[in-house]
Design a protein around this motif. Structure first.
Motif, short mmCIF file in Angstrom:
data_model
loop_
_atom_site.label_atom_id
_atom_site.label_comp_id
_atom_site.label_asym_id
_atom_site.label_seq_id
_atom_site.Cartn_x
_atom_site.Cartn_y
_atom_site.Cartn_z
N LEU A 12 0.84 -1.21 0.00
CA LEU A 12 0.00 0.00 0.00
C LEU A 12 0.86 1.24 0.00
O LEU A 12 1.78 1.33 0.82
N VAL A 13 0.56 2.18 -0.88
CA VAL A 13 1.16 3.52 -0.77
C VAL A 13 0.32 4.33 0.20
O VAL A 13 -0.92 4.31 0.13
N LEU A 14 0.98 5.02 1.14
CA LEU A 14 0.30 5.94 2.05
C LEU A 14 0.83 7.33 1.75
O LEU A 14 2.03 7.59 1.94
N GLU A 15 -0.03 8.21 1.23
CA GLU A 15 0.46 9.52 0.79
C GLU A 15 -0.05 10.63 1.71
O GLU A 15 -1.25 10.76 1.95
N LYS A 16 0.90 11.43 2.19
CA LYS A 16 0.61 12.67 2.94
C LYS A 16 -0.42 12.48 4.04
O LYS A 16 -1.51 13.06 4.00
N ILE A 17 -0.07 11.66 5.01
CA ILE A 17 -0.91 11.49 6.21
C ILE A 17 0.01 11.63 7.43
O ILE A 17 1.23 11.51 7.31
N PRO A 18 -0.53 11.89 8.62
CA PRO A 18 0.31 12.04 9.80
C PRO A 18 1.15 10.78 10.06
O PRO A 18 0.67 9.65 9.86
N ALA A 19 2.39 11.00 10.51
CA ALA A 19 3.33 9.89 10.72
C ALA A 19 2.78 8.86 11.73
O ALA A 19 2.95 7.65 11.55
N GLU A 20 2.09 9.34 12.77
CA GLU A 20 1.56 8.41 13.79
C GLU A 20 0.49 7.50 13.21
O GLU A 20 0.41 6.32 13.56
N LEU A 21 -0.33 8.06 12.31
CA LEU A 21 -1.36 7.25 11.66
C LEU A 21 -0.71 6.20 10.74
O LEU A 21 -1.10 5.02 10.73
N ALA A 22 0.31 6.64 9.99
CA ALA A 22 1.01 5.71 9.10
C ALA A 22 1.66 4.58 9.91
O ALA A 22 1.69 3.42 9.48
N LYS A 23 2.16 4.93 11.10
CA LYS A 23 2.77 3.92 11.98
C LYS A 23 1.73 2.88 12.39
O LYS A 23 1.95 1.67 12.28
N GLU A 24 0.57 3.39 12.82
CA GLU A 24 -0.49 2.48 13.28
C GLU A 24 -0.94 1.55 12.14
O GLU A 24 -1.08 0.34 12.33
N VAL A 25 -1.10 2.14 10.94
CA VAL A 25 -1.52 1.33 9.79
C VAL A 25 -0.44 0.31 9.45
O VAL A 25 -0.73 -0.89 9.25
N SER A 26 0.82 0.75 9.41
CA SER A 26 1.92 -0.16 9.04
C SER A 26 2.01 -1.33 10.02
O SER A 26 2.25 -2.47 9.62
N GLU A 27 1.81 -1.04 11.31
CA GLU A 27 1.89 -2.11 12.32
C GLU A 27 0.69 -3.05 12.28
O GLU A 27 0.79 -4.19 12.70
N SER A 28 -0.43 -2.54 11.74
CA SER A 28 -1.63 -3.38 11.73
C SER A 28 -1.67 -4.33 10.52
O SER A 28 -2.50 -5.22 10.45
N LEU A 29 -0.78 -4.10 9.55
CA LEU A 29 -0.83 -4.88 8.30
C LEU A 29 0.33 -5.88 8.21
O LEU A 29 1.42 -5.61 8.73
N SER A 30 0.09 -6.99 7.49
CA SER A 30 1.21 -7.89 7.21
C SER A 30 1.85 -7.54 5.86
O SER A 30 2.96 -7.98 5.57
N ILE A 31 1.16 -6.76 5.01
CA ILE A 31 1.76 -6.32 3.75
C ILE A 31 2.50 -4.99 3.98
O ILE A 31 2.15 -4.24 4.89
N PRO A 32 3.54 -4.72 3.15
CA PRO A 32 4.31 -3.49 3.37
C PRO A 32 3.57 -2.21 2.99
O PRO A 32 2.77 -2.21 2.06
#
Ligand code: KIV
Length: 271
Positions: free
Chosen positions: A186-206
Motif C-alpha cells: 500500500l502507498v500511504l500519501e501525505k498522512i500524519p506519521a503516527e497514523l502511518a505507523k499504526e496502519v503499518s503495524e496493523s498490516l502484514s503487507i508493506p
C-alpha cells in the motif's frame, strides 16, 4: 543498508520478506528507458511508472488527463531499461473507477502490452470489486490511500489528509480491506506519521510512504522532485538530492556560449 546484490529479481514476495525482516523498501518513479536504467542499476527495489507522468513529463496541472495508452507508452519504455527491480504501473484516472470489468481490461492491457509486473490503483472500499477481479486474473495490485491525486477535485487541496478522526478511521478500515482483498503493498500519501505507523503495524503487507513519516515499511518519491528537476516544488516531506535544474541549465548555457563563440566543435571533435 547497502543494496543486496544477491537478489537477482525483486518480486512481490521479496517485498513481503523485507517487511518481515525489517529491511526498508526503496521506490522511485520513472517514465522512460534512460532513467529507468539508471535507477534500476543503482539498486532500487521498485520503480513506479506513476501517473505523475501527467505532471512532470506532460506538464499538466493534475494527473487526470493522462490516458491508458500514454501510461502504456511510458511503461514500455521503462521496462526496456530494467533488469532487477519490480515495475509497478499506475492505472490512470477513468480506466477503473466504477466499473470492475473495465478495471480488469485496463490491467490486462498494461500487463500484456508493457511487460510491467504489477499495477497500482487509488482508493479504498469503493474500488475493492475491481481489485479482487484483477487479482483473481493473476495481476498483483498495489493500493494507494491518503492523498490520492486522482481525486484532487473532491479534496480541493494537496494538503495532509486524515488529520481528523473520522477520515483516519476510514483510512485504517480501508487499509485492512485492501489487504483482505489481496493487495501486496500500500502507498500511504501525505498522512500524519503516527497514523502511518499504526496502519503499518496493523498490516502484514508493506506500506510505502510519501509524506507519511519514517514508520512506513518503505519510501517513495517522484524522481523529478528528488533530483531537483522540478526545482520550484519544495514540500516539507521532500528531500532534494540534486539540483538538476541548475546543473542542466549551466551545461546548456555553456553549450550555447561555446557554439556562439565558435569554440565548439574543436579540431578533435571533427572528422
Ligand atoms: O504517480 C505517482 O507518482 C504516485 C506517487 C506519488 C506515489 O502515485
Amino acid at each position: 543498508m547497502s543494496v543486496n546484490k544477491d537478489i537477482k529479481r525483486i518480486t512481490t514476495h521479496t517485498l513481503l520478506k523485507m517487511k518481515e525482516t525489517g529491511e526498508k523498501i526503496s521506490m522511485l518513479t520513472a517514465y522512460d528507458f534512460s532513467f529507468g536504467r539508471i535507477i534500476d542499476e543503482a539498486g532500487i527495489d521498485i520503480i513506479l511508472v506513476g501517473d505523475s507522468a501527467s505532471n512532470v513529463m506532460a506538464g499538466h496541472e493534475t494527473t487526470l488527463p493522462i490516458t491508458l495508452d500514454q501510461m502504456i507508452y511510458h511503461a514500455q519504455s521503462v521496462v526496456r531499461g530494467v533488469k532487477r527491480c519490480l515495475i509497478v504501473v499506475d492505472l490512470p484516472f477513468g480506466s477503473y473507477q466504477g466499473n470492475s470489468k473495465e478495471a480488469l481490461a485496463s490491467a490486462i492491457r498494461i500487463m500484456k502490452e508493457t511487460g510491467g509486473h504489477a499495477i497500482k490503483m487509488e482508493g479504498g472500499e469503493e474500488i475493492t470489486e475491481g481489485i479482487k477481479r484483477i487479482i483473481s486474473a493473476g495481476v498483483p495490485v498495489m493500493g494507494h490511500l491518503g492523498l490520492t491525486p486522482q481525486s484532487i477535485y473532491k479534496f480541493g487541496t494537496y494538503q495532509v489528509r486524515a488529520k481528523e478522526e473520522a477520515e483516519a478511521d476510514k483510512l485504517k478500515k480501508d487499509a485492512l480491506i485492501l489487504q483482505e482483498a489481496g493487495c501486496f503493498a500500500l502507498v500511504l500519501e501525505k498522512i500524519p506519521a503516527e497514523l502511518a505507523k499504526e496502519v503499518s503495524e496493523s498490516l502484514s503487507i508493506p506500506t510505502i510512504g510519501i509524506g507519511a513519516g519514517n514508520f512506513c515499511d518503505g519510501q517513495v518519491l517522484v524522481m523529478h522532485d528528488m533530483l531537483g528537476i522540478n526545482h520550484e516544488f519544495k514540500p516539507r516531506f521532500l528531500r532534494q538530492y540534486l539540483n538538476l535544474y541548475e546543473e542542466v541549465s549551466t551545461a546548456v548555457k555553456q553549450y550555447i556560449s561555446d557554439v556562439k563563440s565558435g569554440d565548439f566543435p574543436s579540431e578533435k571533435e571533427q572528422y
